[in-house]
Scaffold this motif. Structure first.
Motif, PDB file in Angstrom:
ATOM      1  N   MET A   5       0.875  -1.160   0.000  1.00 48.15           N
ATOM      2  CA  MET A   5       0.000   0.000   0.000  1.00 48.15           C
ATOM      3  C   MET A   5       0.916   1.215   0.000  1.00 48.15           C
ATOM      4  N   ASP A   6       0.764   2.036  -1.018  1.00 46.72           N
ATOM      5  CA  ASP A   6       1.587   3.244  -1.023  1.00 46.72           C
ATOM      6  C   ASP A   6       0.694   4.467  -0.895  1.00 46.72           C
ATOM      7  N   VAL A   7       1.307   5.545  -0.440  1.00 43.50           N
ATOM      8  CA  VAL A   7       0.578   6.767  -0.118  1.00 43.50           C
ATOM      9  C   VAL A   7       1.252   7.944  -0.810  1.00 43.50           C
ATOM     10  N   HIS A   8       0.426   8.780  -1.408  1.00 46.14           N
ATOM     11  CA  HIS A   8       0.888  10.024  -2.025  1.00 46.14           C
ATOM     12  C   HIS A   8       0.205  11.171  -1.295  1.00 46.14           C
ATOM     13  N   HIS A   9       0.957  12.184  -0.931  1.00 44.25           N
ATOM     14  CA  HIS A   9       0.413  13.375  -0.273  1.00 44.25           C
ATOM     15  C   HIS A   9       0.499  14.563  -1.232  1.00 44.25           C
ATOM     16  N   GLY A  10      -0.233  15.603  -0.938  1.00 44.77           N
ATOM     17  CA  GLY A  10      -0.131  16.829  -1.724  1.00 44.77           C
ATOM     18  C   GLY A  10      -0.932  16.838  -3.005  1.00 44.77           C
ATOM     19  N   MET A  11      -1.931  15.975  -3.117  1.00 41.45           N
ATOM     20  CA  MET A  11      -2.748  15.923  -4.328  1.00 41.45           C
ATOM     21  C   MET A  11      -4.134  16.504  -4.062  1.00 41.45           C
ATOM     22  N   THR A  12      -4.163  17.603  -3.309  1.00 39.41           N
ATOM     23  CA  THR A  12      -5.415  18.258  -2.948  1.00 39.41           C
ATOM     24  C   THR A  12      -6.193  18.631  -4.199  1.00 39.41           C
ATOM     25  N   GLY A  13      -7.482  18.302  -4.186  1.00 43.07           N
ATOM     26  CA  GLY A  13      -8.345  18.645  -5.307  1.00 43.07           C
ATOM     27  C   GLY A  13      -8.309  17.658  -6.456  1.00 43.07           C
ATOM     28  N   ILE A  14      -7.617  16.530  -6.304  1.00 42.31           N
ATOM     29  CA  ILE A  14      -7.557  15.548  -7.385  1.00 42.31           C
ATOM     30  C   ILE A  14      -8.970  15.122  -7.783  1.00 42.31           C
ATOM     31  N   THR A  15      -9.195  15.004  -9.067  1.00 37.53           N
ATOM     32  CA  THR A  15     -10.505  14.595  -9.583  1.00 37.53           C
ATOM     33  C   THR A  15     -10.485  13.105  -9.905  1.00 37.53           C
ATOM     34  N   ALA A  16     -11.666  12.546 -10.113  1.00 39.39           N
ATOM     35  CA  ALA A  16     -11.769  11.135 -10.500  1.00 39.39           C
ATOM     36  C   ALA A  16     -11.018  10.887 -11.806  1.00 39.39           C
ATOM     37  N   ASP A  17     -11.115  11.817 -12.742  1.00 40.78           N
ATOM     38  CA  ASP A  17     -10.424  11.680 -14.023  1.00 40.78           C
ATOM     39  C   ASP A  17      -8.905  11.709 -13.840  1.00 40.78           C
ATOM     40  N   GLN A  18      -8.413  12.601 -12.991  1.00 36.07           N
ATOM     41  CA  GLN A  18      -6.970  12.675 -12.737  1.00 36.07           C
ATOM     42  C   GLN A  18      -6.473  11.401 -12.045  1.00 36.07           C
ATOM     43  N   LEU A  19      -7.257  10.877 -11.103  1.00 41.25           N
ATOM     44  CA  LEU A  19      -6.883   9.625 -10.446  1.00 41.25           C
ATOM     45  C   LEU A  19      -6.828   8.502 -11.466  1.00 41.25           C
ATOM     46  N   GLN A  38      -3.455  -2.900  -8.326  1.00 40.56           N
ATOM     47  CA  GLN A  38      -4.794  -3.457  -8.249  1.00 40.56           C
ATOM     48  C   GLN A  38      -5.878  -2.404  -8.129  1.00 40.56           C
ATOM     49  N   ARG A  39      -5.595  -1.353  -7.371  1.00 42.00           N
ATOM     50  CA  ARG A  39      -6.642  -0.372  -7.094  1.00 42.00           C
ATOM     51  C   ARG A  39      -6.020   0.913  -6.559  1.00 42.00           C
ATOM     52  N   ALA A  40      -6.741   2.019  -6.739  1.00 45.07           N
ATOM     53  CA  ALA A  40      -6.297   3.305  -6.186  1.00 45.07           C
ATOM     54  C   ALA A  40      -7.504   4.022  -5.598  1.00 45.07           C
ATOM     55  N   TRP A  41      -7.268   4.763  -4.530  1.00 44.56           N
ATOM     56  CA  TRP A  41      -8.298   5.548  -3.844  1.00 44.56           C
ATOM     57  C   TRP A  41      -7.744   6.943  -3.613  1.00 44.56           C
ATOM     58  N   ALA A  42      -8.629   7.909  -3.492  1.00 39.09           N
ATOM     59  CA  ALA A  42      -8.176   9.277  -3.231  1.00 39.09           C
ATOM     60  C   ALA A  42      -9.153  10.016  -2.327  1.00 39.09           C
ATOM     61  N   ASP A  43      -8.599  10.923  -1.540  1.00 40.65           N
ATOM     62  CA  ASP A  43      -9.379  11.876  -0.759  1.00 40.65           C
ATOM     63  C   ASP A  43      -8.980  13.267  -1.248  1.00 40.65           C
ATOM     64  N   PRO A  44      -9.783  13.854  -2.123  1.00 41.12           N
ATOM     65  CA  PRO A  44      -9.424  15.160  -2.683  1.00 41.12           C
ATOM     66  C   PRO A  44      -9.260  16.258  -1.635  1.00 41.12           C
ATOM     67  N   ASP A  45     -10.008  16.169  -0.537  1.00 45.68           N
ATOM     68  CA  ASP A  45      -9.928  17.211   0.486  1.00 45.68           C
ATOM     69  C   ASP A  45      -8.571  17.226   1.184  1.00 45.68           C
ATOM     70  N   SER A  46      -8.067  16.046   1.541  1.00 45.08           N
ATOM     71  CA  SER A  46      -6.759  15.980   2.217  1.00 45.08           C
ATOM     72  C   SER A  46      -5.608  15.902   1.228  1.00 45.08           C
ATOM     73  N   GLY A  47      -5.917  15.557  -0.031  1.00 42.05           N
ATOM     74  CA  GLY A  47      -4.867  15.410  -1.042  1.00 42.05           C
ATOM     75  C   GLY A  47      -4.097  14.117  -0.929  1.00 42.05           C
ATOM     76  N   THR A  48      -4.715  13.112  -0.283  1.00 39.51           N
ATOM     77  CA  THR A  48      -4.060  11.826  -0.086  1.00 39.51           C
ATOM     78  C   THR A  48      -4.572  10.817  -1.095  1.00 39.51           C
ATOM     79  N   VAL A  49      -3.637  10.092  -1.720  1.00 38.46           N
ATOM     80  CA  VAL A  49      -3.961   9.023  -2.658  1.00 38.46           C
ATOM     81  C   VAL A  49      -3.305   7.751  -2.154  1.00 38.46           C
ATOM     82  N   TYR A  50      -4.056   6.650  -2.229  1.00 37.36           N
ATOM     83  CA  TYR A  50      -3.573   5.336  -1.802  1.00 37.36           C
ATOM     84  C   TYR A  50      -3.606   4.398  -2.997  1.00 37.36           C
TER      85      TYR A  50
END
Length: 82
Positions: A5-19, A38-50
């Motif tokens: 499981m990897d984590v990316h920070h600083g992606m605030t505002g990421i859209t479904a299309d960008q993910l 296998q899969r990716a998830w994002a929280d646009p408010d915090s800018g975190t992508v998993y």
């Protein structure tokens, strides 16, 4: 093969299309490193992508992300799951 499981920070505002585009960029080069994302998830408010992957090593996961243009800030091996 191990799971990561990897984590990316600083992606605030990421859209479904960008993910989706970022995930597709990983998929385009993953085989060259022996990785399967296998899969990716994002929280646009915090800018975190998993991202969840199977890979021979955390280094292989990072190489794919670097080649795709979005280096991971953290990579954790998933040793237990239910």
């Amino acid at each position: 093969m191990a799971q990561y499981m990897d984590v990316h920070h600083g992606m605030t505002g990421i859209t479904a299309d960008q993910l989706h585009q970022a995930h597709q960029a990983d998929l385009a080069v993953e085989r060259e490193e022996g990785v399967h994302f296998q899969r990716a998830w994002a929280d646009p408010d915090s800018g975190t992508v998993y991202c969840l992957s199977e890979a021979p090593s955390a280094d292989a996961v990072q190489r794919v992300h670097e080649r795709a243009g979005h280096r991971a800030d953290e990579i954790h091996e998933v040793r237990l799951s239910v």
